[in-house]
Design a protein around this motif. Sequence first.
Motif, short mmCIF file in Angstrom:
data_model
loop_
_atom_site.label_atom_id
_atom_site.label_comp_id
_atom_site.label_asym_id
_atom_site.label_seq_id
_atom_site.Cartn_x
_atom_site.Cartn_y
_atom_site.Cartn_z
N GLU A 6 0.83 -1.20 0.00
CA GLU A 6 0.00 0.00 0.00
C GLU A 6 0.87 1.26 0.00
OE1 GLU A 6 -2.04 -2.94 2.94
OE2 GLU A 6 -0.02 -2.25 2.43
N SER A 7 0.30 2.31 -0.53
CA SER A 7 0.94 3.62 -0.50
C SER A 7 -0.13 4.69 -0.65
CB SER A 7 1.99 3.75 -1.62
OG SER A 7 1.38 3.63 -2.88
N GLY A 8 0.27 5.93 -0.41
CA GLY A 8 -0.64 7.05 -0.63
C GLY A 8 -1.22 7.67 0.61
N GLY A 9 -0.93 7.11 1.75
CA GLY A 9 -1.46 7.70 2.98
C GLY A 9 -0.79 9.02 3.30
N GLY A 10 -1.33 9.70 4.30
CA GLY A 10 -0.75 10.97 4.70
C GLY A 10 -1.66 11.72 5.65
N LEU A 11 -1.30 12.97 5.88
CA LEU A 11 -2.06 13.85 6.76
C LEU A 11 -2.89 14.80 5.90
CD1 LEU A 11 -2.71 15.18 9.51
CD2 LEU A 11 -0.61 16.53 9.23
N VAL A 12 -4.18 14.80 6.11
CA VAL A 12 -5.07 15.71 5.38
C VAL A 12 -6.04 16.37 6.34
CG1 VAL A 12 -4.92 14.39 3.22
CG2 VAL A 12 -6.74 13.88 4.87
N GLN A 13 -6.65 17.44 5.87
CA GLN A 13 -7.66 18.13 6.66
C GLN A 13 -9.04 17.54 6.37
OE1 GLN A 13 -7.36 22.35 6.05
NE2 GLN A 13 -5.45 22.50 7.22
N PRO A 14 -9.96 17.69 7.30
CA PRO A 14 -11.33 17.22 7.05
C PRO A 14 -11.89 17.82 5.77
CG PRO A 14 -11.06 17.77 9.35
CD PRO A 14 -9.79 18.20 8.67
N GLN A 104 -4.51 -16.16 3.23
CA GLN A 104 -4.80 -14.74 3.15
C GLN A 104 -3.53 -13.93 3.27
OE1 GLN A 104 -7.28 -13.05 6.21
NE2 GLN A 104 -6.76 -14.66 7.68
N TYR A 105 -3.54 -12.82 2.53
CA TYR A 105 -2.37 -11.96 2.46
C TYR A 105 -2.77 -10.53 2.76
CZ TYR A 105 -0.14 -15.91 0.18
OH TYR A 105 0.37 -17.16 -0.09
N TRP A 106 -1.88 -9.86 3.50
CA TRP A 106 -2.09 -8.47 3.88
C TRP A 106 -0.90 -7.64 3.44
CZ3 TRP A 106 -6.55 -6.99 6.45
CH2 TRP A 106 -7.31 -8.02 7.04
N GLY A 107 -1.18 -6.40 3.10
CA GLY A 107 -0.11 -5.46 2.91
C GLY A 107 0.38 -4.96 4.27
N GLN A 108 1.37 -4.09 4.23
CA GLN A 108 1.95 -3.57 5.47
C GLN A 108 1.13 -2.40 6.03
OE1 GLN A 108 2.85 -2.59 2.52
NE2 GLN A 108 3.12 -0.37 2.69
N GLY A 109 0.23 -1.87 5.21
CA GLY A 109 -0.62 -0.77 5.64
C GLY A 109 -0.05 0.59 5.30
N THR A 110 -0.95 1.55 5.16
CA THR A 110 -0.55 2.93 4.96
C THR A 110 -1.42 3.80 5.86
OG1 THR A 110 -0.14 4.68 3.30
CG2 THR A 110 -2.10 3.33 2.97
N GLN A 111 -0.79 4.73 6.54
CA GLN A 111 -1.49 5.50 7.57
C GLN A 111 -2.16 6.73 6.99
OE1 GLN A 111 0.98 7.03 10.79
NE2 GLN A 111 -0.68 6.70 12.24
N VAL A 112 -3.38 6.93 7.40
CA VAL A 112 -4.15 8.11 7.02
C VAL A 112 -4.54 8.85 8.29
CG1 VAL A 112 -6.29 8.94 5.98
CG2 VAL A 112 -5.02 7.07 4.91
N ILE A 113 -4.22 10.12 8.34
CA ILE A 113 -4.58 10.96 9.47
C ILE A 113 -5.40 12.13 8.96
CG2 ILE A 113 -3.74 12.39 11.38
CD1 ILE A 113 -1.18 10.71 11.37
N VAL A 114 -6.58 12.27 9.50
CA VAL A 114 -7.46 13.36 9.11
C VAL A 114 -7.61 14.28 10.31
CG1 VAL A 114 -9.69 14.01 8.14
CG2 VAL A 114 -8.68 11.78 7.59
N SER A 115 -7.04 15.45 10.18
CA SER A 115 -7.02 16.37 11.32
C SER A 115 -6.87 17.80 10.84
CB SER A 115 -5.86 16.02 12.26
OG SER A 115 -5.77 16.96 13.32
N SER A 116 -7.52 18.70 11.56
CA SER A 116 -7.36 20.12 11.25
C SER A 116 -6.26 20.73 12.10
CB SER A 116 -8.69 20.86 11.48
OG SER A 116 -9.15 20.64 12.80
#
Length: 116
Positions: A6-14, A104-116
Amino acid sequence: QVQLVESGGGLVQPGESLRLSCATSGFNFGNAIMNWYRQAPGKEREFLLSMSHDGTTTYHLDSVKGRFTSSRDLTKNTMYLQMNNLKPEDTATYYCHSWILFDQYWGQGTQVIVSS
């Protein structure tokens, strides 16, 4: 060797959007049912949606209906999760998943943070 990355996670605003990617290898992506899950800190993992081999999406979590959509690129063996109108409660680590030949197989994960 099966791999899900996985990729593409990050910090975004609401209210903002993100697109996550799940790059795969080692199996027949075109025939696989692919799934997206997420897990928030201190909470159980949630099953968001699945995408069948014909591209049909089945939602398993009502709170993401109308805001999250899945798609895939068979030329890149990659699945995407488009997340719109993100809310603070969407903050989590997002995982792609699949059952392949009874394992079953899982990715390592990608973190998403939604915060103002």
